[in-house]
Design a protein around this motif. Structure first.
Motif, PDB file in Angstrom:
ATOM      1  N   THR A 149       0.832  -1.211   0.000  1.00  0.00           N
ATOM      2  CA  THR A 149       0.000   0.000   0.000  1.00  0.00           C
ATOM      3  C   THR A 149       0.858   1.249   0.000  1.00  0.00           C
ATOM      4  O   THR A 149       0.594   2.201  -0.753  1.00  0.00           O
ATOM      5  CB  THR A 149      -0.934  -0.003   1.227  1.00  0.00           C
ATOM      6  N   ARG A 191       0.902   3.777  -3.104  1.00  0.00           N
ATOM      7  CA  ARG A 191       0.429   5.146  -2.868  1.00  0.00           C
ATOM      8  C   ARG A 191       1.395   6.144  -3.507  1.00  0.00           C
ATOM      9  O   ARG A 191       0.972   7.144  -4.094  1.00  0.00           O
ATOM     10  CB  ARG A 191       0.320   5.414  -1.367  1.00  0.00           C
ATOM     11  N   TRP A 247       0.878   6.074  -7.228  1.00  0.00           N
ATOM     12  CA  TRP A 247      -0.351   6.783  -7.592  1.00  0.00           C
ATOM     13  C   TRP A 247      -0.090   8.286  -7.663  1.00  0.00           C
ATOM     14  O   TRP A 247      -0.535   8.970  -8.592  1.00  0.00           O
ATOM     15  CB  TRP A 247      -1.434   6.481  -6.563  1.00  0.00           C
ATOM     16  N   SER A 253      -7.028   4.748 -12.822  1.00  0.00           N
ATOM     17  CA  SER A 253      -8.203   3.925 -12.529  1.00  0.00           C
ATOM     18  C   SER A 253      -7.781   2.529 -12.058  1.00  0.00           C
ATOM     19  O   SER A 253      -8.392   1.953 -11.155  1.00  0.00           O
ATOM     20  CB  SER A 253      -9.101   3.814 -13.769  1.00  0.00           C
ATOM     21  N   GLY A 292      -6.653   2.789  -8.547  1.00  0.00           N
ATOM     22  CA  GLY A 292      -7.821   2.888  -7.668  1.00  0.00           C
ATOM     23  C   GLY A 292      -8.393   1.519  -7.347  1.00  0.00           C
ATOM     24  O   GLY A 292      -8.743   1.226  -6.202  1.00  0.00           O
ATOM     25  N   ARG A 293      -8.477   0.650  -8.359  1.00  0.00           N
ATOM     26  CA  ARG A 293      -8.977  -0.714  -8.132  1.00  0.00           C
ATOM     27  C   ARG A 293      -8.024  -1.501  -7.236  1.00  0.00           C
ATOM     28  O   ARG A 293      -8.457  -2.305  -6.414  1.00  0.00           O
ATOM     29  CB  ARG A 293      -9.171  -1.430  -9.474  1.00  0.00           C
ATOM     30  N   PHE A 328      -6.209  -0.327  -4.825  1.00  0.00           N
ATOM     31  CA  PHE A 328      -6.387   0.064  -3.432  1.00  0.00           C
ATOM     32  C   PHE A 328      -7.650  -0.542  -2.838  1.00  0.00           C
ATOM     33  O   PHE A 328      -7.707  -0.829  -1.638  1.00  0.00           O
ATOM     34  CB  PHE A 328      -6.376   1.584  -3.295  1.00  0.00           C
ATOM     35  N   GLU A 329      -8.668  -0.768  -3.680  1.00  0.00           N
ATOM     36  CA  GLU A 329      -9.837  -1.500  -3.205  1.00  0.00           C
ATOM     37  C   GLU A 329      -9.454  -2.940  -2.847  1.00  0.00           C
ATOM     38  O   GLU A 329      -9.926  -3.493  -1.841  1.00  0.00           O
ATOM     39  CB  GLU A 329     -10.932  -1.496  -4.278  1.00  0.00           C
ATOM     40  N   GLU A 330      -8.563  -3.531  -3.650  1.00  0.00           N
ATOM     41  CA  GLU A 330      -8.082  -4.888  -3.357  1.00  0.00           C
ATOM     42  C   GLU A 330      -7.221  -4.920  -2.103  1.00  0.00           C
ATOM     43  O   GLU A 330      -7.306  -5.850  -1.292  1.00  0.00           O
ATOM     44  CB  GLU A 330      -7.287  -5.435  -4.557  1.00  0.00           C
ATOM     45  N   TYR A 378      -7.491  -3.008   0.442  1.00  0.00           N
ATOM     46  CA  TYR A 378      -8.406  -2.900   1.584  1.00  0.00           C
ATOM     47  C   TYR A 378      -9.119  -4.228   1.835  1.00  0.00           C
ATOM     48  O   TYR A 378      -9.203  -4.697   2.970  1.00  0.00           O
ATOM     49  CB  TYR A 378      -9.428  -1.789   1.325  1.00  0.00           C
ATOM     50  N   ARG A 379      -9.623  -4.852   0.764  1.00  0.00           N
ATOM     51  CA  ARG A 379     -10.334  -6.127   0.903  1.00  0.00           C
ATOM     52  C   ARG A 379      -9.430  -7.189   1.514  1.00  0.00           C
ATOM     53  O   ARG A 379      -9.816  -7.905   2.446  1.00  0.00           O
ATOM     54  CB  ARG A 379     -10.844  -6.595  -0.467  1.00  0.00           C
ATOM     55  N   CYS A 380      -8.193  -7.270   1.007  1.00  0.00           N
ATOM     56  CA  CYS A 380      -7.260  -8.286   1.506  1.00  0.00           C
ATOM     57  C   CYS A 380      -6.840  -7.994   2.942  1.00  0.00           C
ATOM     58  O   CYS A 380      -6.643  -8.919   3.742  1.00  0.00           O
ATOM     59  CB  CYS A 380      -6.031  -8.353   0.603  1.00  0.00           C
TER      60      CYS A 380
END
Length: 334
Positions: A247, A251, A254, A293, A296-297, A299-301, A303-305
């Motif tokens: 992350t 970051r 990004w 984009s 962005g996806r 970072f969603e992963e 968070y999920r993991c």
């Protein structure tokens, strides 16, 4: 007053009779207190001239009695109140007269996580100039911290070496300080710490392997990323810490990607994000591998993991393997 300003004053011989150190950076608080006590009281007479209280366990009268007691066989005594943010309102009120007129022969120190500057107690402390805020350092302040730690060890450190160290460790000041100390010992009589020194000392650490995992993932180098992942699991590393390393690295990518999309020249990106030229080219190349984009996806992963790894939502290796494969095999950005 900042922790650095406080330590500078101590180094010049200023011993405040009253101080309150607070903030989220416990390393800076503990180090500043240690430096203050080392200068305030004679270690050989510490048993006679040093008291420690805890805010959640003590009454104001106990602190006052200790602070108003004359030192024994020494110039000064010290009183330390830890967890002072747990002191009750009536205790703070009882301490106000002393705060307004502290004993010259006592060094009274409070430490806590936070303060309420609306309270009279802290307003009076602020008038004395004894409120010391120990903030967590932002990434752009780490280079100065690392350099000062090297100087304290009698060394200088190349900016690129300091940059690599901050990339490896992040803003864990305790670990950064420890690594600089190890580097100083490793360098022996050599006055300057280099990138190669950092690589040598860090190469066997989990932090270096996690850094390499993030680096290979940024390069979309699946083979080496999985090799680093396997090494981390063999060393007993936890999945949340690996996700944290990924992350932090992505970051940065990004932020670079955003500036690239705004047509900012590479040199300006380095200045804007405080990235040393030694690493800038590779970081920019990695950022070009991903669109905003897509990041962005990711970072969603992340968070999920992260949630799944902390709540038992899957086997850690399977979770991390899928995450790394997903990063490295998605279609590169155009």
């Amino acid at each position: 007053m900042t922790a650095q300003e406080f330590e500078t004053a101590l180094n010049k011989g200023t011993i405040p009779p009253l101080s309150y150190l607070y903030g989220e950076e416990t390393f800076l608080i503990e180090r500043s207190v240690r430096q203050l006590l080392d200068r305030a009281i004679d270690p050989s007479l510490k048993d006679f001239n040093f008291n420690v209280f805890y805010g959640n366990e003590t009454k104001g009268v106990e602190i006052l009695d200790a602070a108003q007691t004359l030192p024994m066989f020494a110039e000064r005594r010290a009183v330390l109140v830890k967890r002072a943010d747990a002191l009750k309102a009536d205790v703070l009120e009882s301490l106000l007269p002393y705060v307004r007129n502290p004993a010259a022969t006592t060094c009274l120190v409070f430490t806590g996580a936070k303060i309420d500057q609306r309270k009279k107690f802290f307003q009076e402390l602020k008038k004395q100039g004894c409120l010391v805020e120990c903030k967590r350092l932002y990434d752009n302040k780490l280079a100065g911290f690392i350099q000062s730690e090297a100087i304290a060890q009698g060394k200088t450190i190349d900016p690129a070496a300091g940059g690599l160290l901050s990339l490896l460790i992040g803003n864990n000041l305790q670990e950064l300080s420890s690594q600089v100390e190890k580097l100083a010992v490793y360098c022996g009589v050599k006055p300057r710490i280099t990138v190669e020194d950092v690589r040598t000392i860090a190469s066997s650490s989990k932090a270096f392997t996690a850094f390499e995992l993030a680096r290979f993932a940024g390069q979309r180098d699946l083979q080496n990323a999985l090799r680093s992942l396997g090494a981390l699991f063999r060393d007993g590393e936890d999945a949340p810490l690996m996700i944290g390393a990924l992350t932090r690295h992505f970051r940065q990518l990004w932020r670079i990607r955003e500036l690239l999309d705004h047509k900012l020249p590479q040199a300006d990106i380095g200045r804007e994000l405080n990235i040393h030229t030694f690493f800038l080219g590779e970081m920019v190349q990695q950022a070009r591998n991903f669109s905003r984009s897509e990041l962005g996806r990711l970072f969603e992963e992340f968070y999920r993991c992260d949630v799944a790894s902390k709540t038992g939502g899957g086997q850690p290796y399977t979770l991390m393997h899928g995450l790394v494969v997903g990063i490295c095999t998605a279609s590169p950005a155009q």
